[in-house]
Design an enzyme around this catalytic site. Structure first.
Site, PDB file in Angstrom:
ATOM      1  N   LYS A 104      75.389  65.505 -16.180  1.00  0.00           N
ATOM      2  CA  LYS A 104      75.692  66.239 -17.428  1.00  0.00           C
ATOM      3  C   LYS A 104      76.913  67.131 -17.286  1.00  0.00           C
ATOM      4  CE  LYS A 104      72.412  67.927 -15.307  1.00  0.00           C
ATOM      5  NZ  LYS A 104      71.119  67.630 -14.914  1.00  0.00           N
ATOM      6  N   GLU A 128      71.482  58.436 -20.341  1.00  0.00           N
ATOM      7  CA  GLU A 128      70.199  58.959 -20.849  1.00  0.00           C
ATOM      8  C   GLU A 128      69.646  60.064 -19.948  1.00  0.00           C
ATOM      9  OE1 GLU A 128      68.122  57.817 -23.774  1.00  0.00           O
ATOM     10  OE2 GLU A 128      67.625  59.841 -23.141  1.00  0.00           O
ATOM     11  N   GLU A 189      66.752  75.469  -7.628  1.00  0.00           N
ATOM     12  CA  GLU A 189      67.783  75.164  -6.628  1.00  0.00           C
ATOM     13  C   GLU A 189      68.053  76.401  -5.769  1.00  0.00           C
ATOM     14  OE1 GLU A 189      69.458  72.276  -6.509  1.00  0.00           O
ATOM     15  OE2 GLU A 189      68.802  71.351  -8.373  1.00  0.00           O
ATOM     16  N   ASP A 200      73.561  74.971 -17.380  1.00  0.00           N
ATOM     17  CA  ASP A 200      72.976  73.622 -17.402  1.00  0.00           C
ATOM     18  C   ASP A 200      72.504  73.278 -18.824  1.00  0.00           C
ATOM     19  OD1 ASP A 200      71.553  71.289 -15.848  1.00  0.00           O
ATOM     20  OD2 ASP A 200      69.978  72.204 -17.056  1.00  0.00           O
ATOM     21  N   LYS A 204      73.995  70.266 -21.524  1.00  0.00           N
ATOM     22  CA  LYS A 204      73.162  69.302 -22.255  1.00  0.00           C
ATOM     23  C   LYS A 204      73.406  69.415 -23.764  1.00  0.00           C
ATOM     24  CE  LYS A 204      69.832  69.402 -18.487  1.00  0.00           C
ATOM     25  NZ  LYS A 204      68.705  70.124 -17.885  1.00  0.00           N
ATOM     26  N   GLY A 301      62.890  65.707 -12.246  1.00  0.00           N
ATOM     27  CA  GLY A 301      61.931  65.060 -11.335  1.00  0.00           C
ATOM     28  C   GLY A 301      62.361  63.642 -11.031  1.00  0.00           C
TER      29      GLY A 301
HETATM   30  N1  HSE Z   1      67.990  71.706 -13.174  1.00  0.00           N
HETATM   31  C1  HSE Z   1      67.494  71.132 -14.380  1.00  0.00           C
HETATM   32  C2  HSE Z   1      66.246  71.871 -14.829  1.00  0.00           C
HETATM   33  C3  HSE Z   1      67.120  69.692 -14.260  1.00  0.00           C
HETATM   34  O1  HSE Z   1      65.776  72.793 -14.167  1.00  0.00           O
HETATM   35  O2  HSE Z   1      65.755  71.525 -15.895  1.00  0.00           O
HETATM   36  C4  HSE Z   1      68.288  68.782 -14.280  1.00  0.00           C
HETATM   37  O3  HSE Z   1      69.005  68.911 -15.466  1.00  0.00           O
END
Ligand code: HSE
Length: 436
Positions: A104, A128, A189, A200, A204, A301
């Site tokens: 992404k 996707e 992470e 993040d 998206k 996951g």
């Molecule tokens: N790091 C993202 C989350 C998952 O915690 O949702 C991958 O996009």
């Protein structure tokens, strides 16, 4: 039976999940597609051997080998990052390979170049898995909602942030403690910045907005705030007011301009997104024909994300088989119909607000603060002052009626500059009860 051959670059969590889904579901996919989809090669610099069930798959450390292999039809990029991954994808396309990626960050920051390369080389790109892990969001936008003008996108798109907020809400623990616990359990992470600071989620949102509206948009267009300022006290007050705090991506389509924002939001407990907890993601679209659509599931996951990667592989394999490449435009709209669009300035946003003002407990402070708010046209719905904390500091909690963002920012700058204000005011936007 038609054969389509695949290679994967990056055998980490998602790469190994993809290989496992391909292996476990091979027969089902054959029955559904009429194609033998074979994983032929895996490239990874840090892996010495593949699991036993992949004994017929060749392992290499050199991704370059895959591009020159005439037998490989589809290359799956799963190394992440925006430098080497971009080079690999562009090289794969130049060699006529179709590409599937979960990246992404790369698409939201360099999407225009990558989509142009796919078109120039007449190859497909599937992504996707880049948004919402196993939830088929991209396919829903491209195909299921093709007959709709998308009027809004609203969602919880980061499982780590949602897990942290859920734990804070359910167990009353503070942000730092939950984050540490999540890292120890492997949910967050080692460097959680992108997840907790909303980046993040913004990556998206950029991808979904591009597809929903047929617009050129970049990360710079999104107003982004993360969750690290949120404290248990804010969550408690949210609960008292009938809200849950969620990190939301929000975009409403006003026709000539569209919103693009990611921030912690107080969501009414009755709202569909308020019940999405833990590491789950949920995205709510409104379409002018279909009205409400809520897609819910695991946003990350090994196996859920692997499932999304394999769905793209199967789509491309079918298109190869039937000679109908790019039957569905990768960005939903045809390239000539993707255009720039105005982003609604944050200053013009109108919504109710929550403030937690930390101030010295002195006579006249509350009237000074409410005077500032009044001068900026901000009307208060409720005010709560709790008992003193250390050194005479008190939190004053305020909930406003609908106000304009620029007025709120100006008023808070004045309040923060008062000699009696002891810490920066926490401001959380509230989703009005009647908002979609
Ligand atoms: N790091 C993202 C989350 C998952 O915690 O949702 C991958 O996009």
């Amino acid at each position: 039976m038609k054969e389509v051959n695949v290679a994967i670059i990056g055998f980490g969590t998602v790469g190994s999940g993809t290989a496992q889904v391909m292996y476990e579901q091979a027969e089902r996919i054959r029955k559904r597609s009429g194609i033998n989809i074979n994983l032929r090669k895996v490239a990874d610099i840090a892996v010495d051997s593949l699991p036993a069930h992949l004994s017929n798959v060749e392992l290499t450390r050199d991704a370059g080998e895959l591009f020159n292999d005439q037998e490989i039809d589809i290359i799956v990029e799963l190394i992440g990052g925006t430098t080497l991954a971009k080079t690999f994808i562009l090289q794969a396309m130049e060699h006529g390979k179709h590409v599937v990626t979960a990246n992404k960050a790369l698409l939201s920051e360099h999407g225009r170049e990558i989509f142009a390369a796919a078109a120039a080389n007449e190859v497909e790109i599937g992504f996707e898995a880049s948004v919402g892990g196993g939830i088929p969001l991209i396919k829903s936008l491209k195909e299921g909602l093709v007959a709709n003008k998308i009027m809004s996108i609203m969602g919880i798109m980061n499982g780590t942030a949602n897990y942290i907020l859920t734990r804070m809400t359910d167990h009353g623990v503070n942000f730092t403690e939950v984050l540490k616990d999540a890292q120890e359990k492997g949910f967050a992470e080692a460097d959680p910045t992108y997840d907790i600071e909303g980046i993040d989620t913004a990556h998206k949102l950029v991808i979904l907005m591009t597809m929903a509206y047929g617009m050129n948009i970049g990360l710079d267009d999104v107003a982004i705030e993360g969750i690290s300022r949120i404290q248990p006290v804010d969550i408690d007050f949210a609960g008292d007011f009938g809200y849950r705090i969620k990190l939301l991506a929000i975009s409403r389509n006003y026709g000539d301009h569209v919103e693009a924002r990611v921030h912690p939001t107080m969501v009414p407990e009755s709202h569909m997104l308020a019940g999405i907890n833990g590491a789950y993601n949920g995205v709510h679209f409104t379409g002018d024909m279909v009205e409400d659509v809520l897609l819910y599931g695991l946003g990350a996951g090994k196996m859920p994300t692997g499932s999304a990667v394999v769905a793209d592989i199967v789509d491309i394999a079918r298109n190869i088989n039937y000679g109908c490449l790019n039957r569905v435009p990768c960005l939903s709209y045809l390239p000539e119909h993707i255009s720039p669009r105005q982003i609604t300035p944050m200053a013009e946003l109108r919504c109710p607000y929550y403030f937690r003002i930390s101030t010295l407990d002195k006579p006249g402070v509350l009237s000074t603060i409410s005077g500032i708010l009044g001068r900026h046209g901000i009307s208060l719905e409720s005010v709560i002052q709790k008992g003193r904390e250390q050194q005479g500091t008190v939190p004053i909690i305020m909930r406003t009626y609908e106000a304009r963002e620029d007025a709120v920012q100006d008023a808070l700058a004045e309040i923060n500059a008062l000699p009696t204000t002891t810490a920066e005011t926490v401001m959380i936007r509230i989703l009005a009860d009647n908002e979609e």
